[in-house]
Design an enzyme around this catalytic site. Structure first.
Site, PDB file in Angstrom:
ATOM      1  N   GLY A   1       0.931  -1.014  -0.065  1.00 51.05           N
ATOM      2  CA  GLY A   1       0.092  -0.007   0.021  1.00 51.05           C
ATOM      3  C   GLY A   1       0.988   1.036  -0.036  1.00 51.05           C
ATOM      4  N   GLY A   2       2.115   1.168  -0.641  1.00 49.82           N
ATOM      5  CA  GLY A   2       2.905   2.207  -0.518  1.00 49.82           C
ATOM      6  C   GLY A   2       2.657   3.184  -1.641  1.00 49.82           C
TER       7      GLY A   2
ATOM      8  N   ARG B   1      -0.246   5.336  -2.103  1.00 50.60           N
ATOM      9  CA  ARG B   1      -0.991   6.368  -1.520  1.00 50.60           C
ATOM     10  C   ARG B   1      -1.053   6.458   0.248  1.00 50.60           C
ATOM     11  NH1 ARG B   1      -6.231   4.894  -1.750  1.00 50.60           N
ATOM     12  NH2 ARG B   1      -6.178   2.880  -3.013  1.00 50.60           N
TER      13      ARG B   1
ATOM     14  N   VAL C   1      -2.711  -7.974  -1.906  1.00 52.19           N
ATOM     15  CA  VAL C   1      -2.064  -8.364  -0.538  1.00 52.19           C
ATOM     16  C   VAL C   1      -3.148  -9.568  -0.119  1.00 52.19           C
ATOM     17  CG1 VAL C   1      -1.394  -7.918   1.840  1.00 52.19           C
ATOM     18  CG2 VAL C   1      -0.658  -6.508  -0.070  1.00 52.19           C
TER      19      VAL C   1
ATOM     20  N   ASN D   1       1.452  -2.319   5.341  1.00 54.40           N
ATOM     21  CA  ASN D   1       0.791  -1.323   5.747  1.00 54.40           C
ATOM     22  C   ASN D   1      -0.748  -1.082   5.063  1.00 54.40           C
ATOM     23  OD1 ASN D   1       0.202   1.833   5.859  1.00 54.40           O
ATOM     24  ND2 ASN D   1       0.322   1.349   3.613  1.00 54.40           N
TER      25      ASN D   1
ATOM     26  N   SER E   1      -4.678  -0.605  13.921  1.00 55.19           N
ATOM     27  CA  SER E   1      -5.645   0.474  14.056  1.00 55.19           C
ATOM     28  C   SER E   1      -6.029   0.651  15.592  1.00 55.19           C
ATOM     29  CB  SER E   1      -6.934   0.306  13.203  1.00 55.19           C
ATOM     30  OG  SER E   1      -7.555   1.068  13.713  1.00 55.19           O
TER      31      SER E   1
ATOM     32  N   TYR F   1     -12.952  -5.451  10.700  1.00 58.47           N
ATOM     33  CA  TYR F   1     -11.847  -4.658  10.440  1.00 58.47           C
ATOM     34  C   TYR F   1     -11.201  -4.672  11.862  1.00 58.47           C
ATOM     35  CZ  TYR F   1      -8.712  -0.312   9.944  1.00 58.47           C
ATOM     36  OH  TYR F   1      -7.760   0.302  10.005  1.00 58.47           O
TER      37      TYR F   1
ATOM     38  N   ALA G   1     -11.345  -6.405  14.478  1.00 56.22           N
ATOM     39  CA  ALA G   1     -11.282  -7.885  14.564  1.00 56.22           C
ATOM     40  C   ALA G   1      -9.762  -8.451  14.015  1.00 56.22           C
ATOM     41  CB  ALA G   1     -12.120  -8.991  14.345  1.00 56.22           C
TER      42      ALA G   1
ATOM     43  N   LYS H   1      -7.512  -6.430  12.851  1.00 57.95           N
ATOM     44  CA  LYS H   1      -6.405  -5.526  13.261  1.00 57.95           C
ATOM     45  C   LYS H   1      -5.908  -5.959  14.591  1.00 57.95           C
ATOM     46  CE  LYS H   1      -5.584  -2.361   9.977  1.00 57.95           C
ATOM     47  NZ  LYS H   1      -4.338  -2.535   9.029  1.00 57.95           N
TER      48      LYS H   1
HETATM   49  N1  NAP Z   1      -6.266   6.499   7.454  1.00 58.31           N
HETATM   50  C1  NAP Z   1      -6.659   6.187   8.971  1.00 58.31           C
HETATM   51  O1  NAP Z   1      -7.415   6.790   9.395  1.00 58.31           O
HETATM   52  C2  NAP Z   1      -6.148   5.008   9.625  1.00 58.31           C
HETATM   53  C3  NAP Z   1      -6.523   4.544  10.885  1.00 58.31           C
HETATM   54  C4  NAP Z   1      -6.081   3.445  11.249  1.00 58.31           C
HETATM   55  C5  NAP Z   1      -5.528   2.686  10.555  1.00 58.31           C
HETATM   56  N2  NAP Z   1      -5.247   2.797   9.439  1.00 58.31           N
HETATM   57  C6  NAP Z   1      -4.334   1.891   8.893  1.00 58.31           C
HETATM   58  O2  NAP Z   1      -3.116   2.365   7.954  1.00 58.31           O
HETATM   59  C7  NAP Z   1      -3.025   1.826   6.994  1.00 58.31           C
HETATM   60  C8  NAP Z   1      -2.925   2.750   5.767  1.00 58.31           C
HETATM   61  O3  NAP Z   1      -4.190   3.496   5.586  1.00 58.31           O
HETATM   62  P1  NAP Z   1      -4.441   4.529   4.794  1.00 58.31           P
HETATM   63  O4  NAP Z   1      -5.263   5.524   5.350  1.00 58.31           O
HETATM   64  O5  NAP Z   1      -2.880   5.232   4.254  1.00 58.31           O
HETATM   65  O6  NAP Z   1      -5.348   3.984   3.596  1.00 58.31           O
HETATM   66  P2  NAP Z   1      -5.454   4.377   1.861  1.00 58.31           P
HETATM   67  O7  NAP Z   1      -5.192   5.869   1.618  1.00 58.31           O
HETATM   68  O8  NAP Z   1      -6.765   4.196   1.651  1.00 58.31           O
HETATM   69  O9  NAP Z   1      -4.300   3.802   1.011  1.00 58.31           O
HETATM   70  C9  NAP Z   1      -4.381   2.106   1.369  1.00 58.31           C
HETATM   71  C10 NAP Z   1      -3.303   1.825   0.394  1.00 58.31           C
HETATM   72  O10 NAP Z   1      -3.115   0.495   0.264  1.00 58.31           O
HETATM   73  C11 NAP Z   1      -3.640  -0.360  -0.868  1.00 58.31           C
HETATM   74  N3  NAP Z   1      -4.191  -1.277  -1.019  1.00 58.31           N
HETATM   75  C12 NAP Z   1      -5.816  -1.300  -0.628  1.00 58.31           C
HETATM   76  N4  NAP Z   1      -6.054  -2.631  -0.731  1.00 58.31           N
HETATM   77  C13 NAP Z   1      -5.140  -3.373  -1.274  1.00 58.31           C
HETATM   78  C14 NAP Z   1      -4.890  -4.905  -1.315  1.00 58.31           C
HETATM   79  N5  NAP Z   1      -6.027  -5.426  -1.621  1.00 58.31           N
HETATM   80  N6  NAP Z   1      -3.624  -5.253  -1.931  1.00 58.31           N
HETATM   81  C15 NAP Z   1      -2.684  -4.407  -2.004  1.00 58.31           C
HETATM   82  N7  NAP Z   1      -2.709  -3.184  -1.660  1.00 58.31           N
HETATM   83  C16 NAP Z   1      -3.934  -2.648  -1.436  1.00 58.31           C
HETATM   84  C17 NAP Z   1      -3.813   0.905  -1.806  1.00 58.31           C
HETATM   85  O11 NAP Z   1      -3.491   1.081  -3.257  1.00 58.31           O
HETATM   86  P3  NAP Z   1      -4.285   0.177  -3.974  1.00 58.31           P
HETATM   87  O12 NAP Z   1      -5.765   0.658  -4.169  1.00 58.31           O
HETATM   88  O13 NAP Z   1      -3.799   0.684  -5.503  1.00 58.31           O
HETATM   89  O14 NAP Z   1      -4.205  -1.314  -4.045  1.00 58.31           O
HETATM   90  C18 NAP Z   1      -3.156   2.196  -1.163  1.00 58.31           C
HETATM   91  O15 NAP Z   1      -1.759   2.212  -1.533  1.00 58.31           O
HETATM   92  C19 NAP Z   1      -3.967   0.718   6.568  1.00 58.31           C
HETATM   93  O16 NAP Z   1      -3.717  -0.576   7.216  1.00 58.31           O
HETATM   94  C20 NAP Z   1      -5.154   1.304   7.635  1.00 58.31           C
HETATM   95  O17 NAP Z   1      -6.032   0.273   8.152  1.00 58.31           O
HETATM   96  C21 NAP Z   1      -5.601   4.097   8.756  1.00 58.31           C
END
Ligand code: NAP
Length: 257
Positions: free
Chosen positions: A19-20, A22, A71, A97, A150, A163, A165, A167
């Site tokens: 997920g690098g 975005r 992933v 990630n 999370s 989600y 569960a 995490k």
């Molecule tokens: N943002 C928050 O508030 C928050 C809070 C708690 C935890 N987190 C955790 O932090 C991490 C990053 O979140 P984020 O907010 O940066 O999310 P995001 O902006 O939605 O970005 C998600 C990234 O993961 C990739 N991705 C999604 N599904 C995928 C799959 N099936 N296989 C491979 N890559 C995949 C996406 O690229 P593609 O679409 O190209 O696959 C994108 O690069 C996640 O684990 C999330 O649960 C985020």
């Protein structure tokens, strides 16, 4: 180099970020390259991985390799690992990630497909990737695995229960993997609170009239995080700055109650 530069130095290390392309993953990949690492950017959309990799390379001068992978699909993960080792010969830091937290109307409206997709991406994939790479890290003399979890795993929200569960499972995985791959490989959880990325757009903050004027007023910092605010914690866990830290949870969450 200054004292802190030395502590957080990642020169010639290889950092793989799922997920690098975005959000938080992109921030962490950029930051790792700024500290001297070559990076692997992996997600489902190859084009956006390539774009991010090119931006990282031109801005930092480090090598950045893009790879398409889902992933949540076990059988695609060997390919990611092989391609990364073919390109760079090693992986020093794995950042699990990639994640997603789809909303739903009610618990009974959660389909088996949605449940499986959430668990596959947030838990199953990180397990498989960590196993494949952790073993190689041990053979290569060490490394660091960072599982991005999370605060929802500690304070499960009924609107994101699969989600939460998954995490929580990832938190457990961290402890077990730290035992499995220690003493040379460190494994830690980087636990995020609310950050303003694409994932948070699903929260629909602007349109829910029942929300208080500041939906983050319950946090000690009373605001959501900016994506770049994940960097300090990520670099700490990736680098030798955290050389005596393993099996731990580091919260970057604005202070959840
Ligand atoms: N943002 C928050 O508030 C928050 C809070 C708690 C935890 N987190 C955790 O932090 C991490 C990053 O979140 P984020 O907010 O940066 O999310 P995001 O902006 O939605 O970005 C998600 C990234 O993961 C990739 N991705 C999604 N599904 C995928 C799959 N099936 N296989 C491979 N890559 C995949 C996406 O690229 P593609 O679409 O190209 O696959 C994108 O690069 C996640 O684990 C999330 O649960 C985020």
């Amino acid at each position: 180099m200054g004292y802190a530069d030395d502590l957080f130095d990642l020169t010639d290390r290889v950092v793989l970020v799922t997920g690098g392309s975005r959000g938080l993953g992109r921030e962490m990949a950029f930051a790792a390259a700024e500290c001297g690492a070559d990076v692997v950017i992996a997600s489902r959309d190859l084009e956006s991985c390539v774009m991010t990799a090119e931006e990282i390379s031109s801005s930092t001068g480090r090598a950045a390799f893009a790879h398409k992978v889902h992933v949540g699909r076990w059988d695609q993960l060997d390919g990611l690992v092989d391609a990364s080792y073919d390109r760079f010969g090693r992986v020093d830091v794995l950042i699990n990630n990639a994640g997603m937290s789809p909303l739903y109307d009610s618990l009974t409206s959660v389909t088996e497909k949605l449940f499986d997709a959430v668990v596959n991406l947030n838990l199953k994939g990180p397990f498989r990737l960590s196993s494949l790479i952790g073993e190689r890290m041990v053979a290569d003399g060490g490394g660091s695995i960072i599982n991005v979890s999370s605060t929802g795993s500690l304070r499960p929200d009924p609107h994101m229960l699969p989600y939460a569960a998954a995490k929580a499972g990832l938190n457990a995985l961290t402890e077990g993997l730290a035992k499995a791959y220690g003493p040379t490989v460190r494994v830690n959880t980087l636990m995020a609170g609310p950050f303003l990325t694409d994932i948070s757009k699903a929260w629909d903050l602007g349109t829910q009239s029942e929300l208080p004027s500041n939906p983050f007023s319950g946090l000690d910092l009373q605001r959501a995080g900016r994506p770049a605010e994940i960097i300090g914690a990520a670099l700490f866990l990736a680098s030798d700055a955290s050389s005596f830290t393993t099996g731990s949870i580091l919260r970057a969450d604005g202070g959840i109650p």
